[in-house]
Design a protein around this motif. Structure first.
Motif, short mmCIF file in Angstrom:
data_model
loop_
_atom_site.label_atom_id
_atom_site.label_comp_id
_atom_site.label_asym_id
_atom_site.label_seq_id
_atom_site.Cartn_x
_atom_site.Cartn_y
_atom_site.Cartn_z
N MET A 99 9.04 6.36 -40.39
CA MET A 99 9.63 7.68 -40.31
C MET A 99 8.72 8.72 -40.93
O MET A 99 7.68 8.39 -41.50
N ARG A 100 9.16 9.99 -40.80
CA ARG A 100 8.34 11.06 -41.33
C ARG A 100 9.10 11.76 -42.45
O ARG A 100 10.32 11.96 -42.36
N LEU A 101 8.39 12.10 -43.51
CA LEU A 101 8.99 12.91 -44.58
C LEU A 101 8.37 14.29 -44.51
O LEU A 101 7.15 14.40 -44.34
N VAL A 102 9.18 15.33 -44.60
CA VAL A 102 8.58 16.66 -44.68
C VAL A 102 8.99 17.34 -45.98
O VAL A 102 10.13 17.25 -46.42
N PHE A 103 8.00 17.97 -46.60
CA PHE A 103 8.24 18.67 -47.86
C PHE A 103 7.87 20.13 -47.68
O PHE A 103 6.73 20.46 -47.39
N PHE A 104 8.85 20.98 -47.82
CA PHE A 104 8.58 22.41 -47.73
C PHE A 104 8.24 22.95 -49.11
O PHE A 104 8.94 22.64 -50.08
N ASN A 105 7.19 23.72 -49.17
CA ASN A 105 6.88 24.42 -50.41
C ASN A 105 6.66 23.51 -51.61
O ASN A 105 7.02 23.85 -52.73
N GLN A 106 6.15 22.33 -51.38
CA GLN A 106 5.81 21.43 -52.49
C GLN A 106 4.38 20.96 -52.26
O GLN A 106 4.13 19.78 -52.05
N PRO A 107 3.42 21.91 -52.31
CA PRO A 107 2.04 21.58 -51.94
C PRO A 107 1.47 20.41 -52.74
O PRO A 107 0.63 19.66 -52.24
N TRP A 108 1.96 20.25 -53.98
CA TRP A 108 1.43 19.19 -54.83
C TRP A 108 1.74 17.79 -54.30
O TRP A 108 1.14 16.81 -54.72
N ARG A 109 2.66 17.70 -53.37
CA ARG A 109 2.98 16.38 -52.81
C ARG A 109 1.74 15.74 -52.18
O ARG A 109 1.61 14.53 -52.18
N SER A 110 0.87 16.60 -51.64
CA SER A 110 -0.29 16.03 -50.97
C SER A 110 -1.23 15.36 -51.97
O SER A 110 -1.99 14.47 -51.62
N LYS A 111 -1.17 15.82 -53.21
CA LYS A 111 -1.99 15.16 -54.23
C LYS A 111 -1.25 13.97 -54.83
O LYS A 111 -1.84 12.98 -55.24
N GLN A 112 0.07 14.12 -54.87
CA GLN A 112 0.87 13.07 -55.50
C GLN A 112 0.86 11.79 -54.66
O GLN A 112 0.82 10.69 -55.18
N LEU A 113 0.90 11.97 -53.34
CA LEU A 113 1.06 10.82 -52.47
C LEU A 113 -0.23 10.52 -51.73
O LEU A 113 -0.88 11.42 -51.21
N SER A 114 -0.58 9.25 -51.69
CA SER A 114 -1.74 8.93 -50.86
C SER A 114 -1.51 7.60 -50.15
O SER A 114 -0.61 6.83 -50.52
N GLU A 115 -2.31 7.38 -49.17
CA GLU A 115 -2.16 6.22 -48.31
C GLU A 115 -2.09 4.94 -49.12
O GLU A 115 -2.86 4.74 -50.04
N GLY A 116 -1.13 4.11 -48.78
CA GLY A 116 -1.01 2.83 -49.46
C GLY A 116 -0.04 2.84 -50.63
O GLY A 116 0.38 1.78 -51.10
N ASP A 117 0.38 4.03 -51.09
CA ASP A 117 1.35 4.10 -52.20
C ASP A 117 2.69 3.51 -51.79
O ASP A 117 3.17 3.73 -50.70
N GLU A 118 3.28 2.79 -52.76
CA GLU A 118 4.66 2.36 -52.54
C GLU A 118 5.57 3.37 -53.21
O GLU A 118 5.41 3.65 -54.40
N ILE A 119 6.49 3.90 -52.47
CA ILE A 119 7.40 4.87 -53.08
C ILE A 119 8.84 4.57 -52.70
O ILE A 119 9.11 3.95 -51.68
N ILE A 120 9.72 4.98 -53.59
CA ILE A 120 11.13 4.88 -53.26
C ILE A 120 11.62 6.28 -52.95
O ILE A 120 11.37 7.21 -53.71
N ILE A 121 12.24 6.41 -51.80
CA ILE A 121 12.73 7.73 -51.43
C ILE A 121 14.24 7.70 -51.31
O ILE A 121 14.83 6.66 -51.00
N PHE A 122 14.82 8.84 -51.60
CA PHE A 122 16.26 8.97 -51.43
C PHE A 122 16.54 10.26 -50.70
O PHE A 122 16.06 11.33 -51.08
N GLY A 123 17.26 10.16 -49.61
CA GLY A 123 17.55 11.38 -48.86
C GLY A 123 18.42 11.09 -47.66
O GLY A 123 18.89 9.96 -47.48
#
Ligand code: ADP
Ligand code: MG
Length: 708
Positions: A99-123
């Motif tokens: 699936m796709r996650l979209v983040f509006f107005n959270q530019p830092w997400r691009s630094k926070q997340l990178s390929e291969g990271d395991e993350i838990i998302i809630f939404g």
């Protein structure tokens, strides 16, 4: 005997850089979030927990549903939208789908997340252009952490500290403490057993690395108790120390003067007044100085209580001082107290006559220099029995012959400095009895924490015959103006209050001026309308107030300068414009300006509420006129931060404990503290506890407890 465990002091002294995980690069970010010692680290508690048993797969989630999913990041892209806001798109997948996650107005997400990271998302899962998508989900970077319950730490993008950084450092710290000696537990086992508290090692372990949410709850209870106990021990200790170490005056609190005063009142004291007076009398008669807070709603009859205390001082051959927050109020109190004491006579030791009238004087900056000199002279010889003034009375170099009782109205900030100042008011270093009064009650358990070094009396009963104020929340001010017309026609008066956020805020002053000109020219051209705000000179202000008091003004347009104390029983309408811009306590105070006479009064809160909380506030005011009930609602809505901020600067020890959620524990901690301190004032039998109080309170916190 096992070795002594690791104490919090040791952990405070152990720099966090001793941990292997703290590389040079991490020192600064950690410092930014307040972590320099291992103790700091261990008291960064998880913000929340992820319960992995609640986790599901992408494929199992249906569109429109919320869920928690463990995914792997496969691609991150950033785009600028036309409005210059950023849009970060992240593709993620698990074994069952993508699936796709979209983040509006959270530019830092691009630094926070990178390929291969395991993350838990809630939404919530949405469908967008035929693809599964989540918009602004909650993201937790869990790294490769395992276990059913995962702690999520407060992350700081600015400082560059991630949840997993803290997690692994905490893990290392815990491992090192536990491997060697475990935590020392300074709370006696008997008390832990009584309240079913887990030991400290368990508590620290379970709050950071729980196996179940049950364990989190157990750990939290224990750590909350510890936080509250430290504060209560400190407060109770100071309170008892002050009582033991300072010399006070033993007054005669049941003499003829007070009896005569009560007999001549045109009414019977309420049972709450009687109870509070007897609480105060006990303090007055004791040899240690009183330091008592009287909480009583607007109109509950605090003045009579205060005057009773002042009379006890006079009766015992000492003087009384009554201090109000402003000069206007000092004048008002002076006139009402003088009236109450008109027929009082005291023993005269100077003249040959046996009795002389009791002498009460007003001392403000408005008195002439000559008169002031005369007043100071008479205060120093004891010719004046009671002086009324502002809080400046204790700051200025005024000497009293023998100041016995001080009443401070509407100032909660009475602390060590002022106490010291009081001591210097007299030659023998004896400390007068102090009664602090407030009409802004705070809930009991909050008071225990914020004013825990004071005794607290509560006037929780209104004199009989009060007609409750009817409160309306209206969107349209017309309704309020009509009510003013009607009441003024009946010979009554009204207040119209406009918000003033800051005295220096010229915008707000203009808005009160605008309202004034609109009301006086358009809405009430035939009524006598006056304007009152903080920028008006004191003399003029007094004149306007006097005109209002004597019924020569119909409508007073004002800022919150009229918030406290103003007492005009003929005023029956209070209109508050933009009411949602005021807090509960303030609105309650404003409303308390009406309903002081024998006819029904009305309060109109005008305007919409901008926020859900604003709405709750206004609703609460419509529903009840009970200040204590409103205080509870206020605490519920705002949290304790604001209450604490009043008295407390700097860091505080309440990291987990909440004065709302943990009311029961506040009381338990207070009980335990009293039990321990009365047996052992200096806590010599509990050196670890004593030490750890100083560890937590040393950063200026000890000060706040008694100071401002
Ligand atoms: P507070 O300072 O607590 O707001 P006040 O002391 O100004 O209240 O009292 C409010 C009004 O109630 C005053 O007019 C006072 O005379 C009156 N009052 C006080 N005690 C009683 C009582 N026991 N019975 C009737 N009226 C009372
Ligand atoms: Mg009062």
């Amino acid at each position: 005997m096992a070795d002594k465990g690791v104490t919090l002091r040791e952990l405070k002294e152990r720099p966090v850089t001793d941990l292997n995980g703290v590389t040079a690069k991490k020192v600064e970010p950690l410092r930014k979030i307040g972590v320099t010692s291992v103790l700091d680290l261990l008291t960064v508690y998880p913000r929340r927990y992820i319960d992995r048993s609640k986790q599901i797969a992408i494929d199992d989630l249906t569109v429109g549903e919320e869920g928690m999913i463990l995914v792997t990041v496969s691609k991150v892209t950033t785009r600028r939208m036309r409005n210059r806001r950023s849009l970060v798109e992240v593709s993620v997948a698990d074994e069952t789908g993508s699936m796709r996650l979209v983040f509006f107005n959270q530019p830092w997400r691009s630094k926070q997340l990178s390929e291969g990271d395991e993350i838990i998302i809630f939404g919530r899962l949405d469908l967008y252009q035929g693809r599964n998508q989540m918009t602004n989900p909650i993201v937790d970077l869990v790294g490769d952490r395992t276990g059913r319950i995962v702690a999520v730490y407060p992350q700081s993008e600015i400082a560059g500290v991630q949840s997993w950084d803290l997690d692994s450092l905490v893990a290392e710290a815990l491992r090192r403490v536990m491997k060697v000696r475990d935590f020392e537990d300074p709370v006696p086992e008997q008390i832990r057993d009584r309240y079913r508290l887990v030991d400290r090692s368990k508590a620290f372990h379970q709050i950071h690395r729980p196996d179940s949410m049950q364990e989190v709850a157990e750990a939290r209870r224990r750590l909350v108790f510890d936080e509250l106990l430290r504060i209560q021990l400190e407060l109770v200790q100071r309170k008892i120390q002050l009582e033991k170490l300072t010399k006070g005056i033993s007054h005669n609190a049941s003499g003829v003067l007070t009896a005569k005063f009560h007999n001549e009142l045109p009414y019977e004291l309420t049972s709450a007044q009687k109870r509070v007076i007897s609480e105060i009398s006990e303090d007055l008669e004791s040899h240690s100085p009183m330091h008592r807070l009287l909480q009583g709603d607007v109109g509950s009859g605090k003045t009579v209580v205060a005057v009773t205390a002042l009379l006890s001082a006079v009766e015992s051959g000492h003087q009384g001082a009554f201090m109000a927050p402003t000069e206007v109020l000092a004048e008002q109190h002076f006139s009402s107290i003088s009236k109450l004491l008109e027929s009082m006579e005291v023993k005269d030791n100077v003249s040959l006559l046996e009795q002389r009238p009791l002498r009460i004087e007003l001392l403000t900056s408005n008195v002439s220099a000559t008169h002031r000199r005369e007043l100071l002279q008479k205060l120093s010889t004891g010719e004046i029995d009671i002086v009324v003034g502002t809080h400046a009375l204790i700051q200025d170099e005024i000497l009293f012959a023998s100041l016995g009782v001080v009443v401070i109205d509407e100032q909660h900030r009475f602390g060590v400095d002022q106490r010291a100042a009081l001591k210097e008011k007299q030659s023998d270093g004896v400390v007068p009895d102090v009664l602090v009064m407030t009409a802004t009650p705070i809930p009991r358990t909050a008071a225990m924490t914020v004013y825990g070094d004071l005794d607290v009396s509560i006037l929780d009963e209104m004199p009989p015959g009060r007609i409750p104020i009817e409160t309306f929340w209206v969107k349209d001010e017309q309704e309020a103006w009509e009510s003013i017309f009607e009441e003024v026609r009946e010979g009554r008066q009204a207040y119209v209050v406009c918000p003033l956020i800051d005295e220096s805020d010229s915008l707000s002053v203009r808005s009160v001026e605008e309202t004034f000109s609109r009301l006086s020219k358009q809405v009430f051209p035939d009524l006598r309308v006056e304007l009152l705000h903080g920028r008006i000179k004191t003399n003029e202000k007094n004149e306007i107030m006097e005109k209002f008091r004597t019924g020569n003004v119909d409508v007073l347009v004002a800022t919150t300068v009229i918030e406290v104390g103003v007492d005009v029983p003929n005023a029956t309408v209070m209109v508050v414009l933009d009411a949602d811009r005021f807090g509960i306590a303030q609105l309650h105070q404003l409303r308390g300006r009406v309903g002081r006479g024998s006819s029904s009064s009305f309060c109109f809160l005008v305007g919409g509420a901008g926020t859900a909380i604003g709405e709750e506030r206004l609703k609460a005011l419509v529903e009840t006129t009970d200040g204590f009930e409103l205080a509870e609602v206020d605490l519920e809505l705002r949290g304790e931060g604001t209450i604490m901020a009043d008295r407390q600067k700097g860091r505080n020890d309440l990291r987990l404990a909440s004065l709302r959620r943990d009311r029961e524990w506040v009381e338990i901690a207070r009980e335990v503290a009293i039990e321990m301190v009365t047996q052992d004032l200096d806590l010599v039998r509990h050196p670890d506890l004593k030490e750890e109080i100083s560890v937590f309170l040393e950063d200026s916190d000890g000060e706040y407890l008694l100071k401002s």
